[in-house]
Write a protein that holds these residues in place. Structure first.
Motif, PDB file in Angstrom:
ATOM      1  N   SER A  37       2.967  42.562 -74.723  1.00 49.84           N
ATOM      2  CA  SER A  37       2.115  43.703 -75.973  1.00 49.84           C
ATOM      3  C   SER A  37       1.488  44.302 -75.167  1.00 49.84           C
ATOM      4  CB  SER A  37       1.110  42.744 -76.446  1.00 49.84           C
ATOM      5  OG  SER A  37       0.658  43.759 -76.873  1.00 49.84           O
ATOM      6  N   GLY A  38       1.674  46.004 -75.321  1.00 47.86           N
ATOM      7  CA  GLY A  38       0.866  46.773 -74.056  1.00 47.86           C
ATOM      8  C   GLY A  38       1.964  46.821 -73.455  1.00 47.86           C
ATOM      9  N   GLY A  41       9.837  57.223 -73.789  1.00 50.72           N
ATOM     10  CA  GLY A  41      11.075  57.258 -73.943  1.00 50.72           C
ATOM     11  C   GLY A  41      10.679  59.217 -74.367  1.00 50.72           C
ATOM     12  N   LYS A  42       9.649  60.371 -73.562  1.00 49.32           N
ATOM     13  CA  LYS A  42       9.502  62.319 -73.573  1.00 49.32           C
ATOM     14  C   LYS A  42      11.607  61.817 -73.156  1.00 49.32           C
ATOM     15  CE  LYS A  42       5.671  61.896 -71.886  1.00 49.32           C
ATOM     16  NZ  LYS A  42       5.223  59.611 -71.956  1.00 49.32           N
ATOM     17  N   THR A  43      11.263  61.420 -71.743  1.00 49.03           N
ATOM     18  CA  THR A  43      12.747  61.988 -70.885  1.00 49.03           C
ATOM     19  C   THR A  43      13.981  61.725 -71.447  1.00 49.03           C
ATOM     20  OG1 THR A  43      11.392  61.929 -68.500  1.00 49.03           O
ATOM     21  CG2 THR A  43      13.643  61.858 -68.566  1.00 49.03           C
ATOM     22  N   PRO A  63       5.353  50.888 -77.780  1.00 46.92           N
ATOM     23  CA  PRO A  63       6.089  50.075 -78.770  1.00 46.92           C
ATOM     24  C   PRO A  63       4.889  48.738 -79.792  1.00 46.92           C
ATOM     25  CG  PRO A  63       6.725  49.615 -76.060  1.00 46.92           C
ATOM     26  CD  PRO A  63       6.134  50.903 -76.337  1.00 46.92           C
ATOM     27  N   ASP A  64       5.139  49.297 -80.861  1.00 46.42           N
ATOM     28  CA  ASP A  64       4.277  48.340 -81.335  1.00 46.42           C
ATOM     29  C   ASP A  64       6.026  46.562 -81.251  1.00 46.42           C
ATOM     30  OD1 ASP A  64       6.405  48.429 -83.383  1.00 46.42           O
ATOM     31  OD2 ASP A  64       5.309  49.581 -84.686  1.00 46.42           O
ATOM     32  N   LEU A 104      18.875  55.270 -77.456  1.00 41.33           N
ATOM     33  CA  LEU A 104      17.197  55.590 -78.208  1.00 41.33           C
ATOM     34  C   LEU A 104      16.922  54.964 -79.123  1.00 41.33           C
ATOM     35  CD1 LEU A 104      14.953  57.543 -77.206  1.00 41.33           C
ATOM     36  CD2 LEU A 104      14.961  58.718 -79.079  1.00 41.33           C
ATOM     37  N   LEU A 105      15.614  54.253 -79.003  1.00 42.07           N
ATOM     38  CA  LEU A 105      14.753  52.895 -80.126  1.00 42.07           C
ATOM     39  C   LEU A 105      13.493  54.339 -80.396  1.00 42.07           C
ATOM     40  CD1 LEU A 105      15.867  49.857 -79.444  1.00 42.07           C
ATOM     41  CD2 LEU A 105      16.501  51.730 -80.785  1.00 42.07           C
ATOM     42  N   LEU A 106      13.011  54.512 -81.278  1.00 37.67           N
ATOM     43  CA  LEU A 106      11.764  55.062 -80.966  1.00 37.67           C
ATOM     44  C   LEU A 106      10.976  54.446 -82.839  1.00 37.67           C
ATOM     45  CD1 LEU A 106      12.210  58.605 -80.271  1.00 37.67           C
ATOM     46  CD2 LEU A 106      11.090  56.995 -79.120  1.00 37.67           C
ATOM     47  N   PRO A 107       9.713  54.212 -82.812  1.00 36.69           N
ATOM     48  CA  PRO A 107       9.382  54.046 -84.135  1.00 36.69           C
ATOM     49  C   PRO A 107       9.988  54.880 -85.522  1.00 36.69           C
ATOM     50  CG  PRO A 107       7.959  54.246 -82.936  1.00 36.69           C
ATOM     51  CD  PRO A 107       8.755  55.209 -82.419  1.00 36.69           C
TER      52      PRO A 107
END
Length: 367
Positions: A267-268, A118-120, A236-237, A75-78
């Motif tokens: 991007s996007g 990435g919710k699931t 994602p940024d 899992l990769l998140l801000p």
């Protein structure tokens, strides 16, 4: 026997002044019958969750069971979301300690944001970290056309989640929790939302409930108050996209491939879309018996993904070539395009000139 000893312990704690601890033990003892049912199910089907709740009409299971492991779920998140997620995990792991201090909260987390953020995967990661099975509610069978059946299905699911140690995950949450009161609302939908609220309120604080929606603006206002933890999942940024490209390509990244350039050009895109591009590129490398992906192939597939996201309909190789040249002219030179599609540079040039309106219809096309 264990229940009897626990009751004696609660009495002793209360006499010694530890009323909070005694109350916690008695609260758990109140759910002993459910625990016995769980034990019986375990005896009937060792290592599995037996007796899954079913729809009363179709007799189909209303939940899907999976058992994510720590090693398989990445899992990769801000960083801000990671910190909030760790706070949620800590509250679950230290529930007894927080309860003893009188500051415990229900283990309920709602995630909302665009598709593919990435919710699931987050739900799977939480279940893996807690070493618990993940029960994902199947809204296609949970929601019934029969009057009142959906509410009964909900009751069975929530009862089951209290009987077995698990993480209950309500995906596509807006299908159940749509705001009441709009002009298209009908009585049955209102009753479903009310039943959902009542079932959530009846859950013990330590039951882990996750929910996810792509349409948070549709959720009933009362739903938000039932969830102590909330995660707004953004696209994602630049920094996160770099990490996603590096993770999903893994050992297949060639030395000349610029992950920074991939992050800029994507991007996007959601994390799920980036993962799909990487899977497609790795699959092509494996089928071609190559140890690494080709830079051209990664950018080509990224360009085609961007075209799809922008609603471009590319029905031929010529239209693909024209789009890629327009999308990233510095990378997709005539030579690179000719090598990528196995045609001559003259055919590439004709296709490009045709799009610009200078091409001769009698020239050989790229298709």
């Amino acid at each position: 026997m264990a229940a009897n000893y626990a009751g004696l312990l609660a009495d002793k704690l209360e006499r010694s002044g530890s009323r909070r601890e005694a109350s916690a033990i008695r609260e758990r003892l109140a759910r002993v019958p459910a625990a016995l049912i769980s034990a019986q199910r375990g005896a009937q089907a060792p290592g599995s969750l037996g007796g899954l709740p079913v729809d009363g009409d179709s007799r189909l299971n209303t939940v899907d069971v999976s058992r994510p492991s720590v090693g398989e779920v990445q899992l990769l998140l801000p960083s801000g979301l990671q910190a909030r997620l760790q706070e949620f995990l800590s509250s679950v792991l230290h529930h007894d300690k927080l309860q003893a201090a009188g500051v415990s909260q229900p283990h309920r987390l709602v995630m909302h944001g665009p598709p593919g953020t990435g919710k699931t995967q987050t739900a799977r990661w939480i279940a893996a970290q807690l070493h618990l099975p993940l029960l994902t509610v199947r809204c296609d069978t949970l929601i019934s056309s029969l009057l009142g059946q959906t509410s009964r299905n909900l009751r069975r699911v929530f009862d089951y989640a209290q009987e077995v140690p698990c993480v209950l995950f309500l995906d596509e949450f807006d299908a159940l929790a749509t705001a009441r009161g709009n002009e298209r609302d009908v009585g049955e939908l209102q009753r479903v939302v009310i039943a959902l609220l009542q079932n959530i309120d009846a859950l013990p604080d330590e039951t882990i409930l996750l929910a996810a929606t792509n349409h948070d603006q549709l959720l009933d206002y009362a739903i938000w108050r039932r969830f102590t933890f909330r995660l707004a999942m953004p696209m994602p940024d630049q920094e996160l996209r770099e990490q996603l490209w590096a993770q999903f390509l893994g050992a297949y990244v060639p030395s000349q491939l610029s992950v920074d350039q991939l992050a800029q050009r994507s991007s996007g895109l959601s994390g799920a879309a980036i993962e799909q591009v990487c899977l497609d590129a790795k699959r092509a490398a494996i089928l071609a018996a190559k140890p690494q992906v080709e830079e051209t192939e990664v950018f080509r597939r990224l360009g085609l993904m961007m075209a799809m996201m922008e609603g471009q309909r590319l029905h031929s190789l010529k239209s693909e070539i024209q789009w890629l040249r327009r999308w990233h002219p510095r990378f997709f030179s005539q030579r690179v395009l000719a090598a990528a599609y196995g045609v001559s540079q003259r055919q590439i040039r004709n296709a490009i000139e045709e799009e610009d309106g200078h091409g001769d219809q009698g020239d050989e096309s790229a298709t």
